[in-house]
Design a protein around this motif. Sequence first.
Motif, PDB file in Angstrom:
ATOM      1  N   SER A  22     -37.721 -42.150  64.638  1.00 54.33           N
ATOM      2  CA  SER A  22     -38.267 -41.999  63.288  1.00 54.33           C
ATOM      3  C   SER A  22     -37.138 -41.702  62.304  1.00 54.33           C
ATOM      4  O   SER A  22     -36.073 -41.215  62.693  1.00 54.33           O
ATOM      5  N   THR A  69     -44.791 -36.343  64.057  1.00 55.84           N
ATOM      6  CA  THR A  69     -44.152 -37.470  63.370  1.00 55.84           C
ATOM      7  C   THR A  69     -45.147 -38.595  63.109  1.00 55.84           C
ATOM      8  O   THR A  69     -45.174 -39.189  62.026  1.00 55.84           O
ATOM      9  N   GLU A  70     -45.968 -38.911  64.122  1.00 56.06           N
ATOM     10  CA  GLU A  70     -46.974 -39.965  63.968  1.00 56.06           C
ATOM     11  C   GLU A  70     -47.992 -39.596  62.885  1.00 56.06           C
ATOM     12  O   GLU A  70     -48.370 -40.445  62.055  1.00 56.06           O
ATOM     13  N   GLN A  92     -41.058 -47.463  68.410  1.00 51.87           N
ATOM     14  CA  GLN A  92     -40.888 -47.050  69.804  1.00 51.87           C
ATOM     15  C   GLN A  92     -39.821 -47.918  70.451  1.00 51.87           C
ATOM     16  O   GLN A  92     -39.694 -49.101  70.138  1.00 51.87           O
ATOM     17  N   LYS A 109     -40.933 -45.499  61.504  1.00 54.80           N
ATOM     18  CA  LYS A 109     -40.829 -45.126  62.918  1.00 54.80           C
ATOM     19  C   LYS A 109     -41.056 -46.367  63.775  1.00 54.80           C
ATOM     20  O   LYS A 109     -41.607 -47.381  63.333  1.00 54.80           O
ATOM     21  N   TYR A 164     -46.346 -39.882  59.445  1.00 56.79           N
ATOM     22  CA  TYR A 164     -46.180 -41.290  59.086  1.00 56.79           C
ATOM     23  C   TYR A 164     -47.496 -41.886  58.605  1.00 56.79           C
ATOM     24  O   TYR A 164     -47.542 -42.605  57.591  1.00 56.79           O
ATOM     25  N   GLU A 165     -48.594 -41.592  59.308  1.00 54.75           N
ATOM     26  CA  GLU A 165     -49.889 -42.150  58.918  1.00 54.75           C
ATOM     27  C   GLU A 165     -50.372 -41.582  57.588  1.00 54.75           C
ATOM     28  O   GLU A 165     -50.960 -42.296  56.768  1.00 54.75           O
ATOM     29  N   LEU A 170     -39.564 -42.175  70.667  1.00 58.63           N
ATOM     30  CA  LEU A 170     -40.060 -42.373  69.310  1.00 58.63           C
ATOM     31  C   LEU A 170     -38.876 -42.203  68.366  1.00 58.63           C
ATOM     32  O   LEU A 170     -38.310 -41.114  68.244  1.00 58.63           O
ATOM     33  N   SER A 195     -49.954 -42.827  68.929  1.00 54.84           N
ATOM     34  CA  SER A 195     -49.974 -43.486  67.625  1.00 54.84           C
ATOM     35  C   SER A 195     -51.398 -43.877  67.233  1.00 54.84           C
ATOM     36  O   SER A 195     -51.808 -43.707  66.081  1.00 54.84           O
TER      37      SER A 195
END
Length: 749
Positions: free
Chosen positions: A263, A331-332, A281, A279, A335-336, A261, A428
């Motif tokens: 980011s 992190t996911e 993959q 971010k 980000y969301e 990942l 994710s």
Amino acid sequence: MKLVSAVILPTALLAAILVAPPAYAQSAASAQGAVKPKIAVYATGGKGVDENMVIGTKILAALIKDGRYLPVERMEAFIAELNKEQRTQMSGAVDEREITRLGKHFGVQFVCIANITEVFGTNLVSARIVNVETAEVVAMGTAGSPLKTSDDLATATERVTTAMFASSGGRGASKIAVYTTGAQTVNENSALGTEMLSELVKRGAYRAVERSNAFLAEVAREQLAQQSGAVDESQISRLGRQFGVQYVCVADITRAFGSNLVSARIIDVEKAEVVAIGKTQSPLASLYDLTYAAAQVAGAMSAAPAEKGAEKIAVYVTGVKNVNESKAFGTEMLYELVRDGMYRAVERSNAFVAEIAREQAKQHSGAIDDNQILALGKQFGTRFVCIADVRKALGTTLVSARVINVETAVVVAIGVTEPKVSSLDGLSAAAAAVVNEIYRQVKGKPRQSELVAQQQKMERDEQERQERIAREERERRDEEERQRARLAMEKAEEERRQKQQKEEEERARLAEKDRRAEEAARQKEWAAKGKKERRKENRVKRGIGVGAGFAYQPALSGITWQSENGDLRLITDSFDWFVFLDAAYVYVTASISSGGQRWAVDEKDSDNKPKYKAPYDPPVASNVSSNIGAYLKCPIVRSYGANDGASIIYPVVGVEYQFPISAEIKSKGSSGEKYTIDAESLSALWYRVGAGAEVVGPGGGFGRIEGLFGFRKPNEFEQAGTIIGEWENMKISSSCLGLSIKVALGKKF
């Protein structure tokens, strides 16, 4: 070193020519009123000084060829001075004051700093042009190359130069530095940072500050930038003003679920705020993967800037034992949460949550001490905390998250989902599902990205449905086409088989016709020939043949004595082993025969057995003799084969004389007496007549069988009339009859 040897001489010569341009060129430039700035090139990071010199010379040649710059006359002395003063490091960071001083001294307006970073088994070649007066990067570019041949070197130089001229940042753009962490090697961190900086500058929103590496080195040394990416705002503001950096892009690589990942977030160093986050993959198995990941992350950050009025939020993940998976999920989630402008990420969210864990203000149950949350919220400037929890139980995974107002300790929103978290994609998807629920509760409506995702899903589903229908239709048509092709092929095969059968039948018919025609021609030719010619063709070739064989000669009649005991007959049989010499119409034989005389009694008893009334049983006689014979034959050819082979039958007539060697009579009576007979008395001349058959092979070998009927006159022994004592009423046949059956093998020459 072969590459260096092949390139260094011509490039050095080219550099010498470029360093001292002709006077008319300078005069022409002055006449046109376009005074070009002077530039020096410095290359570092190569495997040796020679390789760095070659790279630098190639880039200088490309820059001069473009027509924007002129080479400085004392470039080598300028670079040597930088090295001596240790103002230029392997990272490419250059002290602006030293550049300004040395630039004025050597008359250099611009310096192009090239760097070679070995990563993933290849090389990342990067270059940036620095204005020595303002210490600003006016252009930069990157290119990947194996750098194994002179062609690789030329291609890399051309690509780097082209990228620099195409990606110069605008003068009004803010300065930015890139800091990368989390990679497996230092070179991978450096390469990702270079690619990220190149992508950000290429989009025109930022300019690269030349001392970004020095800035980040200072951040690392002061332990203000951690592996988590947390940065102290006050230190950022101070270092930003010191190094002239307005923004810092912190990129991070987290290894989880067999992938990576990648980011990044851009921080305003004055306000210590995250202004953009992105971010992606990537397997990060090659330089291409790294370059593509940098482009994806930079694109995501430029496409989704944070909303200015949004509140700051930090994310804390619990329940995940693997540190990297926990970090990736955090992190996911961040980000969301930031993606649709609902919140802004606080740069020190990781430090905030770490402090909560250290103070044991957060338990695995999710209970949080309100006073601790309030105190830490004021300390870190975080208005909201999102606590995400991952639990595995009863064969399923439950992901829940709640957003807490740190001032009131009130949970403002909760999201729950049950995903299949076995990859980064699953991670994710779980983060997106949870944040969708939180967004509905906070905003009272679905978030735009969710609607877009739903619309995209509907479009994908419809596209998949259409593709499935089209695929099924194609498969149906293909199956029909295959069926038609199969039927056509079967029909063609049947037609071919029938045609082949007809052709074979026609060939057989023609062959039979030809055979009959040939046979008719032979018959016609045979009939047309004269009698002598036909007779000549009928004969076997007149070669001499030799052979050997076996013969059985049973007697048909002999001497009969009439007495009161019954009629007695003396029957003579023999077995012959013979050799012969053969010609076309005659052959002679020589043989050894062994045989004997047997007595036959006509009178039988009631059991059909011989009835003897003599005082003793009839005796048995035996003899051994040699024979010489001569025969005439008349061969008749019935058919010819290949290579003079033939099947032959022939009539035969001849004589054979018998020379006895020994003879005796042994009585079977009680006395068991044995009598020797005068062998000469058994001599006899046989007259024989019969027929034979012969098969001759291609090489002259042949097999023969003959059947002969013979007769002879009584011999002296038979005429004497005495065998054992006196016999009465003896009757001698006028002649003795016999058969001869011969089988032989031979060879004709």
